[in-house]
Write a protein that holds these residues in place. Structure first.
Motif, mmCIF file in Angstrom:
data_model
loop_
_atom_site.group_PDB
_atom_site.id
_atom_site.type_symbol
_atom_site.label_atom_id
_atom_site.label_comp_id
_atom_site.label_asym_id
_atom_site.label_seq_id
_atom_site.Cartn_x
_atom_site.Cartn_y
_atom_site.Cartn_z
ATOM 1 N N ALA A 101 57.718 35.801 47.272
ATOM 2 C CA ALA A 101 56.917 34.787 46.454
ATOM 3 C C ALA A 101 56.654 35.111 45.084
ATOM 4 C CB ALA A 101 55.545 34.237 47.115
ATOM 5 N N THR A 102 56.721 36.462 44.710
ATOM 6 C CA THR A 102 56.052 37.058 43.376
ATOM 7 C C THR A 102 57.288 36.486 42.680
ATOM 8 O OG1 THR A 102 57.304 39.180 43.684
ATOM 9 C CG2 THR A 102 55.093 39.233 44.360
ATOM 10 N N SER A 103 58.578 36.435 42.793
ATOM 11 C CA SER A 103 59.572 36.029 41.876
ATOM 12 C C SER A 103 60.321 34.988 42.465
ATOM 13 C CB SER A 103 60.623 37.306 41.522
ATOM 14 O OG SER A 103 61.171 37.604 42.753
ATOM 15 N N PHE A 104 60.513 34.503 43.654
ATOM 16 C CA PHE A 104 61.227 33.262 43.861
ATOM 17 C C PHE A 104 60.844 32.808 45.410
ATOM 18 C CE2 PHE A 104 66.156 32.965 44.584
ATOM 19 C CZ PHE A 104 66.193 31.992 44.664
ATOM 20 N N PRO A 105 59.822 31.906 45.191
ATOM 21 C CA PRO A 105 59.239 31.339 46.050
ATOM 22 C C PRO A 105 60.172 30.525 47.256
ATOM 23 C CG PRO A 105 57.881 30.947 44.379
ATOM 24 C CD PRO A 105 59.059 31.669 43.542
ATOM 25 N N ALA A 106 61.173 30.003 46.651
ATOM 26 C CA ALA A 106 62.107 28.972 47.218
ATOM 27 C C ALA A 106 63.144 29.729 47.834
ATOM 28 C CB ALA A 106 62.709 28.084 46.309
ATOM 29 N N PHE A 107 63.279 31.155 47.841
ATOM 30 C CA PHE A 107 64.211 31.911 48.219
ATOM 31 C C PHE A 107 64.767 31.480 49.740
ATOM 32 C CE2 PHE A 107 66.031 35.586 50.340
ATOM 33 C CZ PHE A 107 67.433 35.899 49.879
ATOM 34 N N GLU A 108 63.974 31.660 50.677
ATOM 35 C CA GLU A 108 64.290 31.350 51.797
ATOM 36 C C GLU A 108 64.957 29.874 52.157
ATOM 37 O OE1 GLU A 108 61.771 33.559 55.103
ATOM 38 O OE2 GLU A 108 60.312 33.187 53.414
ATOM 39 N N ALA A 109 63.901 28.732 51.558
ATOM 40 C CA ALA A 109 64.715 27.541 51.726
ATOM 41 C C ALA A 109 65.877 27.332 51.207
ATOM 42 C CB ALA A 109 63.498 26.651 51.181
ATOM 43 N N LEU A 110 66.141 27.865 49.861
ATOM 44 C CA LEU A 110 67.449 27.822 49.470
ATOM 45 C C LEU A 110 68.667 28.331 50.309
ATOM 46 C CD1 LEU A 110 66.727 28.276 45.456
ATOM 47 C CD2 LEU A 110 67.488 26.110 46.734
ATOM 48 N N ARG A 148 75.849 23.290 46.354
ATOM 49 C CA ARG A 148 75.459 23.720 44.921
ATOM 50 C C ARG A 148 73.889 23.838 45.188
ATOM 51 N NH1 ARG A 148 76.608 19.707 40.608
ATOM 52 N NH2 ARG A 148 78.834 20.062 41.654
ATOM 53 N N LEU A 149 73.408 24.868 44.282
ATOM 54 C CA LEU A 149 71.747 25.050 44.330
ATOM 55 C C LEU A 149 71.725 25.587 42.798
ATOM 56 C CD1 LEU A 149 71.385 28.449 44.098
ATOM 57 C CD2 LEU A 149 72.025 28.151 46.590
ATOM 58 N N ARG A 150 70.327 25.517 42.455
ATOM 59 C CA ARG A 150 70.022 25.794 41.120
ATOM 60 C C ARG A 150 68.520 26.971 41.409
ATOM 61 N NH1 ARG A 150 69.000 22.603 35.815
ATOM 62 N NH2 ARG A 150 71.191 21.879 36.480
ATOM 63 N N VAL A 151 68.743 28.094 40.915
ATOM 64 C CA VAL A 151 67.609 28.890 41.129
ATOM 65 C C VAL A 151 66.636 28.750 40.078
ATOM 66 C CG1 VAL A 151 69.365 30.798 41.957
ATOM 67 C CG2 VAL A 151 68.862 30.570 39.456
ATOM 68 N N PRO A 152 65.357 29.470 40.476
ATOM 69 C CA PRO A 152 64.226 29.333 39.467
ATOM 70 C C PRO A 152 64.474 29.911 38.211
ATOM 71 C CG PRO A 152 63.592 30.091 41.552
ATOM 72 C CD PRO A 152 65.022 30.286 41.575
ATOM 73 N N ASP A 189 68.598 28.814 53.344
ATOM 74 C CA ASP A 189 68.932 28.164 54.704
ATOM 75 C C ASP A 189 69.543 26.904 54.307
ATOM 76 O OD1 ASP A 189 67.427 30.105 56.096
ATOM 77 O OD2 ASP A 189 65.473 28.880 56.083
ATOM 78 N N GLU A 190 69.194 26.309 53.154
ATOM 79 C CA GLU A 190 70.033 25.107 52.674
ATOM 80 C C GLU A 190 71.429 25.215 52.397
ATOM 81 O OE1 GLU A 190 69.774 22.008 48.738
ATOM 82 O OE2 GLU A 190 68.209 22.926 49.556
ATOM 83 N N ALA A 191 71.589 26.512 51.980
ATOM 84 C CA ALA A 191 73.158 26.671 51.533
ATOM 85 C C ALA A 191 73.976 27.069 52.723
ATOM 86 C CB ALA A 191 73.323 27.745 50.482
ATOM 87 N N MET A 192 73.300 27.292 53.954
ATOM 88 C CA MET A 192 74.209 27.820 54.926
ATOM 89 C C MET A 192 74.086 26.687 56.202
ATOM 90 S SD MET A 192 73.202 31.889 55.670
ATOM 91 C CE MET A 192 71.549 31.493 55.706
ATOM 92 N N THR A 193 73.798 25.291 55.466
ATOM 93 C CA THR A 193 73.664 24.228 56.523
ATOM 94 C C THR A 193 75.066 23.335 56.337
ATOM 95 O OG1 THR A 193 72.123 23.099 55.251
ATOM 96 C CG2 THR A 193 71.530 24.595 57.388
#
Length: 460
Positions: A445-454, A38-42, A456-460
């Motif tokens: 980062a203009t709209s979704f700074p945590a995109f890459e981290a989320l 599970r994840l939560r978007v900004p 990567d997390e969803a695929m681990t």
């Protein structure tokens, strides 16, 4: 073009922000594992912008949780500070002490908008009915975007403008004193233009009217009412008519910003395409004027289940469980475009992997976003091995039937400093054999700074 003057002495403007052009950060995105957990978007970007602006126009303290802290919204916050409001973060909460409608102060320097077209167009509207002068600057991408569509109606209200050649930033505007209420029929559906006129109407004596050919996202109407403005919405002769009663007194609010459906879109598509995925995306805003992608993906065969449906601050919200499904190509109804205009780049990725042909039309608006998104996505997907035909107002995509695309070899995909092109092609990289390298991840980062981290997390 309304009251636009010939460009003069443009050296009065500060240099156009261009830091994003320096030291690019490329990355290759490749398939690794299904998206699970599970994840939560900004927080929703549109609601975040309006929370800050309207909080700054109320008298008292507005408190906001879940505010998107991307560069675009921070540009709005910085501009409101420059005009007298106090905007600060305390713990997980943002507190905004407003100056009241009509209380904006003359900024001491140029308002730097970075890459944010929403900040620019809405703030131009907000300032248009105040007796102040403001200089707007932006980065190289924003400085290519035309502002004529807001300049025309705001000129009719009495504001004056000096722009760069082509009606772009850098731009100087002087607000009207007093502003004149107008009735304006939008030539094309645009929530930004509608909102700019409505915001100008707040400090304008009388009733300012906007007529929409088709409904666009209605966050401005909902939030203005929530802050206490009188906004009448009705239908006349098959068109949506919005009337803003001027000289409003806004009262401070407590706002909980729902998750941005435009940010959730990347994960909805990725989970739909990657076999074995089962992902829960929490707290997604499902305003009917924004939720078009969910219905289009379902029409294509996506498995998207809404759970824990509720209402937060007048906005419908739910958790979305998305599982892998075989998608099929469809003819996308052009009428749905206003409710998912920012999601089309990632929908094109879904279409590239679907069974059969997907046809999109009526997407002229995509040519005047942070980049020409039709041309940029056609070029990028073709480089990754997709079969794409670009038309005047859309794309025709023949899907791979679920087979991974080749991916990019050699030169990276050019994202044109456009965060949605970068994120869409990152998702495309997950469904290719060789992966997709994009030229620069920093615009994300203009709209979704945590995109890459989320991701990567969803695929681990």
């Amino acid at each position: 073009m309304g009251a636009v003057k010939e460009p003069r002495a443009l050296q009065i403007f500060n240099t156009v922000g261009s830091s994003v052009n320096e030291n690019p950060t490329p990355r290759r995105f490749t398939a690794t594992a299904p998206l699970t957990g599970r994840l939560r978007v900004p927080g929703d970007k549109s609601i975040s912008h309006r929370s800050v602006m309207l909080g700054a126009m109320a008298v008292g303290e507005t408190r906001v949780t879940g505010l998107l802290e991307g560069e675009d919204v921070m540009a709005t916050a910085a501009a409101m500070r420059a005009m007298g409001a106090h905007v600060e973060k305390t713990g997980a909460e943002w507190r905004i002490h407003g100056v009241g409608v009509g209380g904006l102060l003359q900024p001491d320097s140029a308002l730097e908008m970075g890459n944010s077209g929403t900040s620019t167009r809405l703030l131009i509207g907000l300032i248009a009915s105040h007796a102040i002068t403001a200089n707007f600057t932006g980065d190289a991408s924003l400085s290519k975007r035309p502002m004529g569509r807001v300049i025309d109606p705001l000129s009719a209200m009495g504001a004056t403008f000096t722009t760069s050649p082509g009606g772009t930033l850098p731009l100087m505007m002087t607000g009207a004193e007093p502003a004149v209420p107008i009735s304006y029929q939008l030539p094309v559906a645009s929530a930004q233009v509608k909102s700019a006129i409505m915001l100008a109407g707040l400090n304008t004596l009388g009733i300012t009217t906007v007529i929409e050919p088709v409904p666009t996202r209605d966050h401005s109407e909902r939030m203005l009412r929530g802050f206490g403005a009188q906004v009448d919405v009705g239908e006349e002769a098959g068109e949506r008519v919005i009337r803003v009663h001027g000289q409003a007194e806004l009262t401070p609010q407590r706002i909980e910003v729902p998750g941005d459906p435009s940010s959730a879109a990347f994960f909805m598509v990725a989970a739909s395409l990657i076999e074995g995925s089962d992902l829960l995306i929490e707290n997604v805003g499902l305003n009917p004027t924004r939720a078009g992608l969910v219905e289009v993906l379902r029409e294509m065969g996506a498995n998207i289940e809404e759970t824990n449906a509720r209402e937060v601050g007048g906005e419908p919200v739910a958790d979305l469980r998305v599982r892998h499904a075989e998608l099929r190509g469809i003819d996308v109804d052009p009428a749905v475009a206003p409710s998912m205009i920012d999601e089309f780049p990632v929908l094109f990725v879904a279409a590239a992997l679907a069974n059969g042909r997907t046809v999109t039309r009526g997407l002229d608006e995509l040519r005047v976003k942070e980049s020409d998104r039709l041309s940029a996505m056609a070029t990028a997907l073709t480089a990754a091995g997709a079969r794409v035909e670009e038309t005047a107002d859309g794309l025709i995509i023949d899907g791979s039937g679920g087979e991974p695309l080749r991916g990019t070899i050699g030169a990276p995909v050019i994202t044109h400093l456009d965060h949605r092109i970068a994120m869409s092609m990152a998702i495309a990289g997950l469904v290719t054999k060789e992966g997709v390298e994009i030229d620069d991840t920093r615009p994300i980062a203009t709209s979704f700074p945590a995109f890459e981290a989320l991701l990567d997390e969803a695929m681990t």
